[in-house]
Structures are given as structure tokens and as C-alpha cells.
Design a protein around this motif. Structure first.
Motif, mmCIF file in Angstrom:
data_model
loop_
_atom_site.group_PDB
_atom_site.id
_atom_site.type_symbol
_atom_site.label_atom_id
_atom_site.label_comp_id
_atom_site.label_asym_id
_atom_site.label_seq_id
_atom_site.Cartn_x
_atom_site.Cartn_y
_atom_site.Cartn_z
ATOM 1 N N SER A 85 0.838 -1.193 0.000
ATOM 2 C CA SER A 85 0.000 0.000 0.000
ATOM 3 C C SER A 85 0.876 1.247 0.000
ATOM 4 N N TYR A 86 0.423 2.251 -0.724
ATOM 5 C CA TYR A 86 1.075 3.564 -0.703
ATOM 6 C C TYR A 86 0.024 4.577 -0.270
ATOM 7 N N SER A 87 0.319 5.353 0.756
ATOM 8 C CA SER A 87 -0.576 6.406 1.236
ATOM 9 C C SER A 87 0.147 7.735 1.201
ATOM 10 N N ASN A 88 -0.603 8.767 0.892
ATOM 11 C CA ASN A 88 -0.021 10.099 0.824
ATOM 12 C C ASN A 88 -0.782 11.028 1.767
ATOM 13 N N PRO A 89 -0.163 11.402 2.889
ATOM 14 C CA PRO A 89 -0.861 12.265 3.852
ATOM 15 C C PRO A 89 -1.018 13.712 3.375
ATOM 16 N N ARG A 90 -0.115 14.184 2.509
ATOM 17 C CA ARG A 90 -0.209 15.574 2.048
ATOM 18 C C ARG A 90 -1.520 15.825 1.307
ATOM 19 N N PHE A 91 -1.885 14.915 0.397
ATOM 20 C CA PHE A 91 -3.091 15.092 -0.400
ATOM 21 C C PHE A 91 -4.248 14.215 0.060
ATOM 22 N N GLY A 92 -3.991 13.245 0.920
ATOM 23 C CA GLY A 92 -5.065 12.424 1.458
ATOM 24 C C GLY A 92 -5.603 11.386 0.493
ATOM 25 N N TYR A 93 -4.740 10.506 0.014
ATOM 26 C CA TYR A 93 -5.167 9.415 -0.854
ATOM 27 C C TYR A 93 -4.296 8.197 -0.587
ATOM 28 N N SER A 94 -4.756 7.055 -1.068
ATOM 29 C CA SER A 94 -3.958 5.829 -0.989
ATOM 30 C C SER A 94 -4.259 4.966 -2.204
ATOM 31 N N THR A 95 -3.359 4.044 -2.473
ATOM 32 C CA THR A 95 -3.535 3.091 -3.556
ATOM 33 C C THR A 95 -2.670 1.874 -3.287
ATOM 34 N N ALA A 96 -2.903 0.827 -4.029
ATOM 35 C CA ALA A 96 -2.090 -0.376 -3.936
ATOM 36 C C ALA A 96 -0.938 -0.282 -4.932
ATOM 37 N N VAL A 97 0.146 -0.970 -4.618
ATOM 38 C CA VAL A 97 1.302 -1.057 -5.507
ATOM 39 C C VAL A 97 1.500 -2.534 -5.830
ATOM 40 N N PRO A 98 1.566 -2.873 -7.122
ATOM 41 C CA PRO A 98 1.653 -4.288 -7.490
ATOM 42 C C PRO A 98 2.983 -4.918 -7.092
ATOM 43 N N PRO A 99 2.974 -6.233 -6.915
ATOM 44 C CA PRO A 99 4.233 -6.933 -6.654
ATOM 45 C C PRO A 99 5.152 -6.771 -7.856
ATOM 46 N N GLY A 100 6.434 -6.810 -7.600
ATOM 47 C CA GLY A 100 7.405 -6.648 -8.676
ATOM 48 C C GLY A 100 7.744 -5.200 -8.952
ATOM 49 N N PHE A 101 7.156 -4.266 -8.194
ATOM 50 C CA PHE A 101 7.470 -2.839 -8.315
ATOM 51 C C PHE A 101 8.100 -2.373 -7.011
ATOM 52 N N THR A 102 9.204 -1.653 -7.135
ATOM 53 C CA THR A 102 9.874 -1.121 -5.948
ATOM 54 C C THR A 102 9.995 0.397 -6.072
ATOM 55 N N LEU A 103 10.045 1.029 -4.919
ATOM 56 C CA LEU A 103 10.141 2.482 -4.880
ATOM 57 C C LEU A 103 11.407 2.935 -5.584
ATOM 58 N N GLY A 104 11.233 3.815 -6.559
ATOM 59 C CA GLY A 104 12.373 4.391 -7.263
ATOM 60 C C GLY A 104 12.736 5.740 -6.687
ATOM 61 N N GLN A 105 11.694 6.564 -6.450
ATOM 62 C CA GLN A 105 11.943 7.917 -5.977
ATOM 63 C C GLN A 105 10.664 8.503 -5.390
ATOM 64 N N GLU A 106 10.814 9.223 -4.282
ATOM 65 C CA GLU A 106 9.697 9.983 -3.724
ATOM 66 C C GLU A 106 9.910 11.448 -4.066
ATOM 67 N N ALA A 107 8.835 12.150 -4.327
ATOM 68 C CA ALA A 107 8.922 13.566 -4.667
ATOM 69 C C ALA A 107 9.392 14.355 -3.442
ATOM 70 N N ASP A 108 10.267 15.318 -3.663
ATOM 71 C CA ASP A 108 10.777 16.162 -2.575
ATOM 72 C C ASP A 108 9.661 16.950 -1.899
ATOM 73 N N ASN A 109 8.638 17.312 -2.660
ATOM 74 C CA ASN A 109 7.552 18.124 -2.103
ATOM 75 C C ASN A 109 6.448 17.298 -1.448
ATOM 76 N N GLY A 110 6.597 15.978 -1.427
ATOM 77 C CA GLY A 110 5.640 15.121 -0.739
ATOM 78 C C GLY A 110 4.364 14.821 -1.499
ATOM 79 N N ASP A 111 4.344 15.063 -2.823
ATOM 80 C CA ASP A 111 3.084 14.817 -3.533
ATOM 81 C C ASP A 111 2.945 13.409 -4.075
ATOM 82 N N GLY A 112 4.008 12.606 -4.087
ATOM 83 C CA GLY A 112 3.873 11.252 -4.596
ATOM 84 C C GLY A 112 5.179 10.512 -4.703
#
Length: 172
Positions: free
Chosen positions: A25-52
Motif C-alpha cells: 500500500s502507498y498512502s499520501n498524507p499531504r493530499f489524502g489518498y492511498s492506492t495499492a502497488v503491485p508486486p514486482g514494483f519497488t520504490l524508485g523515488q519519492e517527490a521532494d515536495n511530498g506529492d507522490g
């Protein structure tokens, strides 16, 4: 028989759809949303401003960008149409699009890649989107991934602007 078993193991470890139910699961407190992340995908980069964040498939051939944004005009549908136009201008041939006041989906192709985009309206004049880019040759594999991503992109509790039940992903 042994070769068939090895092929099955190879497919299960290389395909995000066949890899089991290891979704995260990926949740974003800045904008107030969440979504699922499929298997086989890994975090590459988070935005510096916290939007995603951007996630990459283990084989490096697919990318999933998830982000929130402030609507410039406060009107979701018009801004979603502008995003479709920007992707067309970037060379994507858009083959499907559906825009409502609460959600938008569109897909297209460019060269050997497929793009699927989903957005939902959030509270306070914001929106959340995911962009999934993957190789054309994996279209059937990713149809199931898209369906689950579409259903999982949700506003935080208490935000009633976005639809509570999103329709399934369209077939390309």
C-alpha cells in the motif's frame, strides 16, 4: 515436466500479475489518498515536495507514478481533459478516455509502450493520479494490474468528493 515447472516458476517471479498477492500500500498524507502497488514494483523515488512517488518494475521495463496535485481551477473534469491533451502533445496516441466530475481514465500507446492513467477528485480542490507505463507486449498481463490499481485509488476517510466505487479499468 521439470521444464514446465521451471517455466511456471520463471513466469511467477517475472510477472507482476502472476506473482501472487504481494501487493503493498502507498498512502499520501499531504493530499489524502492511498492506492495499492503491485508486486514486482519497488520504490524508485519519492517527490521532494511530498506529492507522490515513482515505482519501477524489477525488470526496469515498467513504471508506476502515483501523485497528488492541486487543481488550478478547482474543476476536476476540465483539468483531466488538459492532462489528456498534454499526453497527446507528448506523442501518446490516446485510444480510450472517459472523464467525469469525480474520476477520469485514459490510455494510449507510443512506440512500444502503453500508458494507462487514472485520476480521482479529492477534497479541498485536489486530485490524485496514477500513471502506469508498460511494454506493449505485456498488455494482457497488465490488464489485471490496472483493474486492481483503479479500484484501489481512494481518497482518505472523510473525503466524500471522489467516487466511493470506481468502475473497472477499460480494455485496450
Amino acid at each position: 515436466m521439470r521444464h514446465a515447472l521451471l517455466l511456471t516458476v520463471a513466469l511467477c517471479t517475472s510477472s507482476p500479475v502472476l506473482a501472487g498477492d504481494d501487493w503493498t500500500s502507498y498512502s499520501n498524507p499531504r493530499f489524502g489518498y492511498s492506492t495499492a502497488v503491485p508486486p514486482g514494483f519497488t520504490l524508485g523515488q519519492e517527490a521532494d515536495n511530498g506529492d507522490g512517488a515513482t515505482f519501477r518494475s524489477d525488470d526496469g521495463r515498467s513504471e508506476l507514478s502515483i501523485y497528488g496535485t492541486m487543481l488550478e481551477t478547482g474543476e476536476f473534469a476540465g483539468e483531466a481533459r488538459k492532462r489528456i491533451d498534454r499526453d497527446r502533445a507528448a506523442g501518446w496516441t490516446i485510444t480510450y478516455d472517459k472523464v467525469t466530475n469525480g474520476w477520469a481514465s485514459y490510455s494510449g500507446a507510443r512506440s512500444q509502450d502503453i500508458l494507462y492513467v487514472r485520476g480521482i477528485a479529492l477534497c479541498a480542490g485536489n486530485a490524485a493520479y496514477f500513471h502506469l507505463r508498460y511494454p506493449r507486449g505485456t498488455l494482457k498481463t497488465f490488464n489485471n494490474v490496472i483493474g486492481r490499481l483503479v479500484k484501489s485509488l481512494r481518497p482518505a476517510a472523510g473525503c466524500e468528493q471522489a467516487p466511493q466505487k470506481a468502475p473497472g479499468a477499460a480494455q485496450n
